[in-house]
Write a protein that holds these residues in place. Sequence first.
Motif, short mmCIF file in Angstrom:
data_model
loop_
_atom_site.label_atom_id
_atom_site.label_comp_id
_atom_site.label_asym_id
_atom_site.label_seq_id
_atom_site.Cartn_x
_atom_site.Cartn_y
_atom_site.Cartn_z
N LEU A 1 0.84 -1.21 0.00
CA LEU A 1 0.00 0.00 0.00
C LEU A 1 0.86 1.25 0.00
O LEU A 1 0.56 2.23 -0.69
N LEU A 2 1.95 1.23 0.78
CA LEU A 2 2.83 2.40 0.86
C LEU A 2 3.52 2.69 -0.48
O LEU A 2 3.92 3.82 -0.74
N GLY A 3 3.65 1.67 -1.30
CA GLY A 3 4.29 1.85 -2.60
C GLY A 3 3.34 2.28 -3.70
O GLY A 3 3.76 2.49 -4.84
N ASN A 4 2.06 2.46 -3.37
CA ASN A 4 1.07 2.87 -4.36
C ASN A 4 1.28 4.34 -4.75
O ASN A 4 1.74 5.15 -3.94
N SER A 5 0.91 4.69 -5.97
CA SER A 5 1.07 6.08 -6.43
C SER A 5 -0.02 7.00 -5.88
O SER A 5 0.14 8.23 -5.85
N PHE B 1 -3.79 8.59 -1.09
CA PHE B 1 -4.78 8.12 -0.11
C PHE B 1 -4.59 6.64 0.20
O PHE B 1 -4.80 6.20 1.34
N VAL B 2 -4.18 5.87 -0.79
CA VAL B 2 -3.88 4.46 -0.57
C VAL B 2 -2.65 4.34 0.33
O VAL B 2 -2.59 3.50 1.24
N GLY C 1 -2.00 2.59 4.07
CA GLY C 1 -0.89 1.72 4.46
C GLY C 1 -0.28 2.15 5.77
O GLY C 1 0.09 1.31 6.61
N LEU C 2 -0.18 3.45 5.99
CA LEU C 2 0.39 3.96 7.23
C LEU C 2 -0.49 3.60 8.43
O LEU C 2 0.02 3.29 9.52
N VAL C 3 -1.79 3.62 8.23
CA VAL C 3 -2.73 3.31 9.32
C VAL C 3 -2.45 1.91 9.89
O VAL C 3 -2.67 1.67 11.09
N ALA D 1 7.22 13.61 -0.01
CA ALA D 1 6.66 14.86 -0.54
C ALA D 1 5.26 15.13 0.02
O ALA D 1 4.85 16.29 0.14
N ASP D 2 4.55 14.09 0.35
CA ASP D 2 3.23 14.24 0.98
C ASP D 2 3.45 14.52 2.46
O ASP D 2 3.69 13.61 3.26
N ARG D 3 3.38 15.78 2.84
CA ARG D 3 3.72 16.15 4.22
C ARG D 3 2.68 15.64 5.22
O ARG D 3 2.98 15.46 6.39
#
Length: 331
Positions: free
Chosen positions: A232-236, A239-240, A244-246, A267-269
Motif C-alpha cells: 500500500l505504501l508503494g502505491n502512487s 490516499f492508498v 498503508g500507514l494506518v 513529498a506528501d507532508r
Amino acid sequence: MGAPVRPPSVRALLVVLLLPLTGLAGPGSASKKAQSRAEADTVLAQVANGAPVPPATSRLRFLREEAYAAEEIGPILRTTHEERTRRNLVALLASLGARSGEPTLVKMTTDGDSAVRMYAAQGLARLGSRNTAAVLPLLQDKSSGVRREAARALGASRNPKMGKPLMAAVKDEQDLEVRAALLEAVGASGDAKQKAALKTYLDSDSESTRFAAARGLCRLGAPEGFAFAQKLLGNSDKFVRRQGLVLFEGVPAKKASPLLTPLLKDADRTLAASAARVLYQGGDAASLDWLVLASWNAKGEEKLVYEKELETLQLADDRRKAILRKAGVAP
C-alpha cells in the motif's frame, strides 16, 4: 423535564470550609483547587441536565480534574434513572481516561442499556483495563456496537490470553465492522499463536476484513502484515499510501521504523507528519522533536498539517517550549 441541577459535592464544600487550615499548602493553591473542584461539580451538573459531553470532557481536562470527576460520577449514577442522562454520564466517564473511574465502568458493563454497556467498554479500552473478565461476556452481546467496543477493550488489555477467545468470536461474527475490530484486537492482545489464523483472512472477499487482518498481523510483527502494508505504501495514490500507514498504528517503533522513517522525507507532508506521530506513539521519542521542529519551520497551510498531529498527541505548551529550547530555536 431535565434532572435537577446537582449542588456542589460534600467533598467540594469541605475543601472550601477547610481552606483556613491549609496553610502548609499555601492559601493560593488551596483556593485554586477549591475553585477547580467547584467548577468540576458545575460541569457534572450541566451534563446531568443535558449539556453535550465533548465540551465537558475538554473543560475537565483543562481543570485537571479528571480523577475527581470520575469518582463523582459513580454516586450520581446510583441516583440517576433517566436513560439519556445515564448515557451521557457514562460517555463522559469513558472519555476522561481516569483510573479512578474503572470500578464504575466495570459495573456498567452489566447495565440493561446497550448504549451504557458500549460506553463502558470504550472507557475500559481507553484505560487499557486488565479486567477482562468483565468484558469477555460482551463479545456475545446482542448489540453490534457493544461487541465492537468489547473487542477493542480486550485488545487494549494487552493480555495474550485474550487472543484465543477473540479469534473464536471472529468465526461467528457476521457484522463486518465488528469482525474487523476483532481481528485488530487479536493483534493488539499480543498473542503470537494467532498469526496463522489471522493470515487466513488476508484472502477474504471483504476489503475491511483483509485490512483488519493485516493490521492485526502488523501488531504482532508478522512479515505478512508488513508486506501487505508495504504494498500500500508503494502505491502512487496518496490516499492508498495513507491507508498503508494506518496499519502501523499501535506497532512498536522498533518494528515499524525501517518502513516509516523514510516517510519523514516524503513529498506528501500529511503522510510524513502522520508517520512521525505513529513512530512517537510506538516509543520513538525523537519523532516528537521532529514534529515540533517541523511545525516551527513550516509556513501557511503546511504548518496546520503538523499541528493536527501534535493536537492528537495533546502536547503541553511547556513540553513544546522545552523541545524548541533544546533545539536552540527559541529562548
